[in-house]
Design a protein around this motif. Structure first.
Motif, PDB file in Angstrom:
ATOM      1  N   LYS A  89       1.971  -2.772   1.581  1.00  0.00           N
ATOM      2  CA  LYS A  89       0.655  -3.392   1.529  1.00  0.00           C
ATOM      3  C   LYS A  89       0.682  -4.827   2.049  1.00  0.00           C
ATOM      4  CE  LYS A  89      -1.275   0.270   0.003  1.00  0.00           C
ATOM      5  NZ  LYS A  89      -2.314   0.292  -1.027  1.00  0.00           N
ATOM      6  N   TYR A  90      -0.467  -5.276   2.511  1.00  0.00           N
ATOM      7  CA  TYR A  90      -0.587  -6.581   3.167  1.00  0.00           C
ATOM      8  C   TYR A  90      -0.354  -7.738   2.194  1.00  0.00           C
ATOM      9  CZ  TYR A  90      -2.293  -9.755   6.818  1.00  0.00           C
ATOM     10  OH  TYR A  90      -2.402 -10.735   7.787  1.00  0.00           O
ATOM     11  N   THR A  91      -0.503  -7.484   0.897  1.00  0.00           N
ATOM     12  CA  THR A  91      -0.293  -8.520  -0.115  1.00  0.00           C
ATOM     13  C   THR A  91       1.172  -8.668  -0.510  1.00  0.00           C
ATOM     14  OG1 THR A  91      -0.803  -6.878  -1.809  1.00  0.00           O
ATOM     15  CG2 THR A  91      -2.605  -8.318  -1.101  1.00  0.00           C
ATOM     16  N   TYR A  93       5.323  -9.490  -0.064  1.00  0.00           N
ATOM     17  CA  TYR A  93       6.016 -10.708   0.360  1.00  0.00           C
ATOM     18  C   TYR A  93       6.185 -10.803   1.877  1.00  0.00           C
ATOM     19  CZ  TYR A  93       7.225 -12.743  -4.140  1.00  0.00           C
ATOM     20  OH  TYR A  93       7.159 -13.369  -5.363  1.00  0.00           O
ATOM     21  N   CYS A  94       6.392  -9.673   2.524  1.00  0.00           N
ATOM     22  CA  CYS A  94       6.557  -9.647   3.975  1.00  0.00           C
ATOM     23  C   CYS A  94       5.385  -8.928   4.643  1.00  0.00           C
ATOM     24  CB  CYS A  94       7.887  -8.985   4.348  1.00  0.00           C
ATOM     25  SG  CYS A  94       9.329  -9.786   3.626  1.00  0.00           S
ATOM     26  N   LYS A  95       4.233  -8.987   3.978  1.00  0.00           N
ATOM     27  CA  LYS A  95       2.996  -8.388   4.490  1.00  0.00           C
ATOM     28  C   LYS A  95       3.121  -6.877   4.716  1.00  0.00           C
ATOM     29  CE  LYS A  95       1.806 -12.753   6.743  1.00  0.00           C
ATOM     30  NZ  LYS A  95       1.521 -13.438   8.031  1.00  0.00           N
ATOM     31  N   GLY A  96       3.992  -6.255   3.923  1.00  0.00           N
ATOM     32  CA  GLY A  96       4.150  -4.811   3.998  1.00  0.00           C
ATOM     33  C   GLY A  96       5.090  -4.317   5.064  1.00  0.00           C
ATOM     34  N   SER A 306      -4.415  -2.955  -3.134  1.00  0.00           N
ATOM     35  CA  SER A 306      -4.252  -3.919  -2.039  1.00  0.00           C
ATOM     36  C   SER A 306      -4.488  -3.252  -0.681  1.00  0.00           C
ATOM     37  CB  SER A 306      -2.841  -4.512  -2.076  1.00  0.00           C
ATOM     38  OG  SER A 306      -2.636  -5.294  -3.238  1.00  0.00           O
ATOM     39  N   PRO A 307      -4.915  -4.027   0.305  1.00  0.00           N
ATOM     40  CA  PRO A 307      -5.185  -3.453   1.630  1.00  0.00           C
ATOM     41  C   PRO A 307      -3.910  -3.171   2.414  1.00  0.00           C
ATOM     42  CG  PRO A 307      -5.533  -5.819   1.683  1.00  0.00           C
ATOM     43  CD  PRO A 307      -5.256  -5.469   0.238  1.00  0.00           C
ATOM     44  N   ASN A 308      -3.978  -2.212   3.318  1.00  0.00           N
ATOM     45  CA  ASN A 308      -2.892  -1.989   4.263  1.00  0.00           C
ATOM     46  C   ASN A 308      -2.903  -3.110   5.291  1.00  0.00           C
ATOM     47  OD1 ASN A 308      -2.012   0.522   3.187  1.00  0.00           O
ATOM     48  ND2 ASN A 308      -3.770   1.527   4.147  1.00  0.00           N
TER      49      ASN A 308
END
Length: 320
Positions: A89-91, A93-96, A306-308
């Protein structure tokens, strides 16, 4: 012997339970195909990782490994962001984009997990050189496994850190197996800590299943390193209950061996220590355990909501 405060020992118990609950949830996800790829779990090694990290100062640094969930939880990572990262997910630590083996939180002193065996050795030495040159007073703790001690990077890193007297602790979590190869078939020594002699630095062996011993010894060694005495090698003897990765059939070891080590559960050992020394009550510890599991469920909920990663970010943060 270092006097551990009640607050510290209960926080250590909390983080160890969070690490166990987190990895049990991760195992559940992978077993059901809810997360793709692979993962490397450290269930059974919680005292080794959490105890070592909690012995550091908050602003000290660590380099983590492919089996690093317990390590970064020990450093105090945000469980929501960690779970979001694992679920892509985009939230996260490394934006997924990092997943299980690449959790990083530089602001919290976690310089990143590494999918390369022994990949943290050089990074730790470089970070330690920075601390020395800038006179920050910080130390770097470099996690690695017994298999990584046979990598060339291990010997290069210890040699250079010794020559320059860098503030780095090389911390080997010896869980007795490099993938499916037992230590006694991969090296002709009993103790990896003995290799420290080749580089003129101290080598210490600790019981990696005893959280209090891990904390006390690492605290003492960190003080020694912080005072400018150069690097130290610690061998933390522990054991992973599960396989090398999710696809490991574990045909190379006996079930009796695994059960014997399970009887040495580091979380149960710490719980017994706390009760026997009247640091806390059974009820308080039960509450800590329940809260740890609830925090993991909340992290899953956060990740699922959370968003992808947006499609337009597909080429961002890609360096290869």
């Amino acid at each position: 012997m270092i006097d551990i405060s009640k607050e510290t020992i209960l926080e250590m118990y909390k983080r160890m339970n969070e690490a166990r609950a987190f990895e049990e949830k991760v195992s559940y996800f992978f077993a059901r195909g809810m997360v793709h790829g692979t993962t490397h779990l450290s269930i059974g090694q919680e005292a080794s990782s959490v105890g070592a990290c909690m012995a550091l100062n908050n602003d000290d640094l660590i380099t983590s490994t492919h089996r690093g969930h317990s390590q970064v939880i020990g450093k105090g990572i945000d469980l929501n962001k960690m779970m979001a990262e694992l679920l892509g997910k985009y939230t996260g630590y490394c934006k997924g984009k990092g997943g299980s083996m690449h959790i990083a939180d530089v602001d919290a002193g976690n310089l990143g997990a590494n999918g390369v065996v022994g990949g943290g050795h050089g990074i730790a030495v470089g970070a330690a050189l920075t601390q020395q040159m800038k006179k920050t007073g910080k130390v770097v703790l470099c996690f690695f496994g017994d298999g990584a001690s046979n990598e060339g990077s291990f010997h290069e890193a210890l040699n250079l850190a010794s020559v320059w007297k860098l503030p780095v602790i090389f911390y080997c979590e010896n869980n007795l197996y490099g993938m499916s190869v037992p230590q006694n078939k991969a090296m002709n020594i009993k103790n990896i800590a003995d290799r420290a002699k080749s580089y003129g630095i101290p080598g210490h062996i600790i019981d990696g299943n005893n959280a209090v011993e891990v904390y006390n010894r690492t605290k003492e060694i960190a003080k020694y390193v912080r005072e400018g005495n150069g690097p130290v090698l610690i061998e933390s003897k522990t054991y992973r209950w599960l396989g090398h990765s999710k696809s490991d059939a574990q045909i190379y070891r006996l079930k009796e061996e695994v059960e014997e080590w399970k009887s040495k559960c580091p979380i149960k050992q710490l719980r017994n220590y706390i009760i026997e020394n009247k640091i806390s009550t059974e009820e308080e510890l039960d509450k800590i355990e329940n809260n740890a599991r609830e925090s993991i469920e909340k992290a899953v909920e956060f990740a699922n909501n959370s968003p992808n990663p947006p499609i337009e970010t597909i080429t961002e943060d890609v360096y290869a």
